[in-house]
Design an enzyme around this catalytic site. Structure first.
Site, mmCIF file in Angstrom:
data_model
loop_
_atom_site.group_PDB
_atom_site.id
_atom_site.type_symbol
_atom_site.label_atom_id
_atom_site.label_comp_id
_atom_site.label_asym_id
_atom_site.label_seq_id
_atom_site.Cartn_x
_atom_site.Cartn_y
_atom_site.Cartn_z
ATOM 1 N N ARG A 13 0.836 -1.214 0.000
ATOM 2 C CA ARG A 13 0.000 0.000 0.000
ATOM 3 C C ARG A 13 0.868 1.260 0.000
ATOM 4 N NH1 ARG A 13 -0.568 4.745 2.583
ATOM 5 N NH2 ARG A 13 -0.064 3.691 4.540
ATOM 6 N N HIS A 205 5.694 4.777 12.460
ATOM 7 C CA HIS A 205 5.588 4.676 10.992
ATOM 8 C C HIS A 205 6.501 5.762 10.421
ATOM 9 C CE1 HIS A 205 3.039 4.196 7.201
ATOM 10 N NE2 HIS A 205 3.628 5.355 6.971
ATOM 11 N N HIS A 207 9.096 7.376 7.683
ATOM 12 C CA HIS A 207 9.681 7.439 6.336
ATOM 13 C C HIS A 207 11.154 7.822 6.487
ATOM 14 C CE1 HIS A 207 6.017 6.983 3.759
ATOM 15 N NE2 HIS A 207 5.460 7.123 4.949
ATOM 16 N N CYS A 238 4.274 9.574 -0.249
ATOM 17 C CA CYS A 238 2.847 9.919 -0.265
ATOM 18 C C CYS A 238 2.627 10.957 -1.350
ATOM 19 C CB CYS A 238 2.407 10.469 1.093
ATOM 20 S SG CYS A 238 0.698 11.065 1.073
ATOM 21 N N ASN A 247 9.079 4.595 2.870
ATOM 22 C CA ASN A 247 9.124 4.134 4.265
ATOM 23 C C ASN A 247 10.487 3.527 4.524
ATOM 24 O OD1 ASN A 247 6.217 3.627 3.186
ATOM 25 N ND2 ASN A 247 5.996 3.721 5.407
HETATM 26 P P1 HMG Z 1 -13.318 14.623 -1.913
HETATM 27 O O1 HMG Z 1 -13.097 15.059 -3.327
HETATM 28 O O2 HMG Z 1 -13.354 15.664 -0.854
HETATM 29 O O3 HMG Z 1 -14.614 13.743 -1.709
HETATM 30 O O4 HMG Z 1 -12.231 13.529 -1.577
HETATM 31 P P2 HMG Z 1 -15.950 13.521 -2.444
HETATM 32 O O5 HMG Z 1 -16.824 12.804 -1.472
HETATM 33 O O6 HMG Z 1 -16.428 14.820 -3.044
HETATM 34 O O7 HMG Z 1 -15.583 12.516 -3.610
HETATM 35 C C1 HMG Z 1 -14.859 12.873 -4.799
HETATM 36 C C2 HMG Z 1 -14.959 11.732 -5.790
HETATM 37 O O8 HMG Z 1 -14.331 10.570 -5.255
HETATM 38 C C3 HMG Z 1 -16.393 11.316 -6.073
HETATM 39 O O9 HMG Z 1 -16.406 10.800 -7.385
HETATM 40 C C4 HMG Z 1 -16.638 10.203 -5.094
HETATM 41 O O10 HMG Z 1 -17.624 9.321 -5.515
HETATM 42 C C5 HMG Z 1 -15.291 9.519 -5.093
HETATM 43 P P3 HMG Z 1 -16.954 11.674 -8.611
HETATM 44 O O11 HMG Z 1 -18.360 12.038 -8.236
HETATM 45 O O12 HMG Z 1 -16.064 12.894 -8.697
HETATM 46 O O13 HMG Z 1 -16.827 10.752 -9.789
HETATM 47 N N1 HMG Z 1 -14.994 8.841 -3.826
HETATM 48 C C6 HMG Z 1 -14.487 7.591 -3.753
HETATM 49 N N2 HMG Z 1 -14.173 6.700 -4.701
HETATM 50 C C7 HMG Z 1 -13.689 5.497 -4.283
HETATM 51 N N3 HMG Z 1 -13.495 5.196 -2.976
HETATM 52 C C8 HMG Z 1 -13.790 6.082 -2.010
HETATM 53 C C9 HMG Z 1 -14.319 7.336 -2.396
HETATM 54 N N4 HMG Z 1 -14.705 8.409 -1.695
HETATM 55 C C10 HMG Z 1 -15.116 9.326 -2.586
HETATM 56 N N5 HMG Z 1 -13.586 5.754 -0.727
HETATM 57 C C11 HMG Z 1 -11.370 11.662 -0.310
HETATM 58 C C12 HMG Z 1 -12.156 12.950 -0.268
HETATM 59 C C13 HMG Z 1 -11.077 11.246 1.101
HETATM 60 C C14 HMG Z 1 -12.219 10.598 -1.038
HETATM 61 C C15 HMG Z 1 -10.074 11.908 -1.132
HETATM 62 O O14 HMG Z 1 -9.427 13.030 -0.584
HETATM 63 C C16 HMG Z 1 -9.133 10.741 -1.085
HETATM 64 O O15 HMG Z 1 -9.419 9.683 -1.624
HETATM 65 N N6 HMG Z 1 -7.967 10.908 -0.449
HETATM 66 C C17 HMG Z 1 -7.003 9.817 -0.267
HETATM 67 C C18 HMG Z 1 -5.605 10.332 -0.298
HETATM 68 C C19 HMG Z 1 -4.670 9.179 -0.045
HETATM 69 O O16 HMG Z 1 -4.986 8.030 -0.237
HETATM 70 N N7 HMG Z 1 -3.448 9.508 0.405
HETATM 71 C C20 HMG Z 1 -2.441 8.518 0.682
HETATM 72 C C21 HMG Z 1 -2.746 7.687 1.879
HETATM 73 S S1 HMG Z 1 -2.376 8.504 3.422
HETATM 74 C C22 HMG Z 1 -0.700 8.242 3.656
HETATM 75 O O17 HMG Z 1 -0.046 7.761 2.774
HETATM 76 C C23 HMG Z 1 -0.086 8.529 5.006
HETATM 77 C C24 HMG Z 1 0.175 7.264 5.815
HETATM 78 O O18 HMG Z 1 1.040 6.400 5.123
HETATM 79 C C25 HMG Z 1 0.800 7.618 7.166
HETATM 80 C C26 HMG Z 1 2.009 8.552 7.021
HETATM 81 O O19 HMG Z 1 2.955 8.215 6.314
HETATM 82 O O20 HMG Z 1 1.938 9.589 7.667
HETATM 83 C C27 HMG Z 1 -1.130 6.499 6.108
HETATM 84 MG MG MG Z 2 3.218 6.531 5.121
#
Ligand code: HMG
Ligand code: MG
Length: 283
Positions: A13, A205, A207, A238, A247
């Site tokens: 992931r 966690h 990086h 990210c 990481n």
């Molecule tokens: P948004 O644009 O505010 O939300 O995004 P929305 O509700 O308006 O949805 C936008 C579009 O996404 C819509 O589709 C929804 O249907 C769809 P459209 O109408 O435009 O065709 N949608 C989804 N589709 C599939 N699965 C879903 C989903 N939700 C909405 N679950 C949202 C808000 C949270 C969805 C967006 O900002 C997002 O997906 N963000 C994820 C970012 C991400 O994954 N970042 C990396 C992971 S975090 C990380 O790496 C840190 C970590 O490792 C720890 C660290 O290192 O610190 C964990």
């Molecule tokens: Mg991370």
């Protein structure tokens, strides 16, 4: 018998989510299967986020459907909202993770809402997970530094950690998202969090942008932390954290823990071979 410490493998992931070229589902499945054979007890393999935000994770349901599941290993998925939760349940993820930030800038950039709004969203996800008897892990990003807001106050991390703990997360993973933490800032952050959450519920966690992740793990071990997230081959980053590199490499963390006298249950020689394979998936 040696004391135990755990490496939570997040390579499929966190390691792969940042890759620009689409990696075939078969290759992801192969990577997870090889990791399962190394002896990990938890592997994060999927992310049910918007495919517009993170295209690389769009095949998460297929990955979960196609992997060979090893008994005793929990296959985890990120879920930012109820839509993600429903996807993870349909794909039979064994556990899910919600992800918050300790800094407002990263919260907005990563999940398009404030920290407070994100906690409200997670309340629904956690309530549904409780109903379905699915364990929930909680991430907090930017625990020492944020690419948008600068240094993070330890008290802020403790506040978010207390909220996730009160919501019912079984473990809270503290993310040095851009790898700028040092043993000093990581220890200060942990000491603040420890006033709110017991050490048995914490994970590091880290990086490795500044090559300090292993030093930060040693500092965390000194404070009693025994779970560390890592990515095979040091893959990752990210997409919403400019400058973040991978990481800390799982094989380096397993070696560190074994040398420090901990048992991890992971076959280091096998893991080193997976690292060689995983690096071939990089763009
Ligand atoms: P948004 O644009 O505010 O939300 O995004 P929305 O509700 O308006 O949805 C936008 C579009 O996404 C819509 O589709 C929804 O249907 C769809 P459209 O109408 O435009 O065709 N949608 C989804 N589709 C599939 N699965 C879903 C989903 N939700 C909405 N679950 C949202 C808000 C949270 C969805 C967006 O900002 C997002 O997906 N963000 C994820 C970012 C991400 O994954 N970042 C990396 C992971 S975090 C990380 O790496 C840190 C970590 O490792 C720890 C660290 O290192 O610190 C964990
Ligand atoms: Mg991370």
């Amino acid at each position: 018998m040696n004391a135990r410490a755990e490496v939570f493998e997040v390579g499929p992931r966190d390691g792969l989510q940042n890759e620009k070229a689409m990696i075939p589902t078969d290759a992801k499945v192969e990577m997870v299967n090889q990791l399962s054979a190394c002896g990990f007890r938890r592997i994060e393999v999927a992310s049910f986020v918007s495919p517009k935000w993170v295209p690389q994770m769009a095949d998460s349901a297929d990955v979960l459907a196609q992997i060979d599941r090893v008994t005793g290993c929990s296959y985890a998925a990120l879920t930012p909202n109820m839509r993600g939760f429903d996807g993870a349940v349909a794909a039979k993820a064994d556990e899910i993770a919600i992800f918050a930030s300790a800094s407002e800038g990263f919260s907005q950039a990563n999940i398009n809402c404030s920290i407070e709004e994100s906690i409200q969203r997670f309340e629904d996800v956690i309530a549904a997970a409780k109903q379905a008897d699915i364990p929930v892990r909680g991430y907090i990003s930017c625990v020492t530094d944020c690419p948008y807001d600068g240094p993070t106050a330890p008290a802020r991390v403790a506040e978010v950690a207390a909220k996730l703990n009160a919501l019912g997360c079984y473990e809270i993973s503290l993310g040095d998202t851009i790898g700028q933490g040092t043993p000093k800032t990581i220890s200060a952050m942990l000491n603040a969090v420890l006033s709110e959450v017991p050490v048995q519920k914490l994970a590091g966690h880290y990086h490795d942008t500044a090559n300090l992740a292993l030093d930060n793990i040693r500092a965390s071990l000194d404070l009693g932390v025994r779970v560390f997230d890592a990515s095979v081959g040091g893959l990752g980053g990210c997409p919403y954290a400019p400058g973040a590199s991978g990481n800390v490499a799982s094989e380096a963390v397993v070696a560190l823990l074994h040398n420090a006298g901990f048992e991890t249950g992971v076959d280091l020689a096998a893991l080193e071979q997976v690292a060689t394979f995983a690096k071939t998936l990089r763009s």
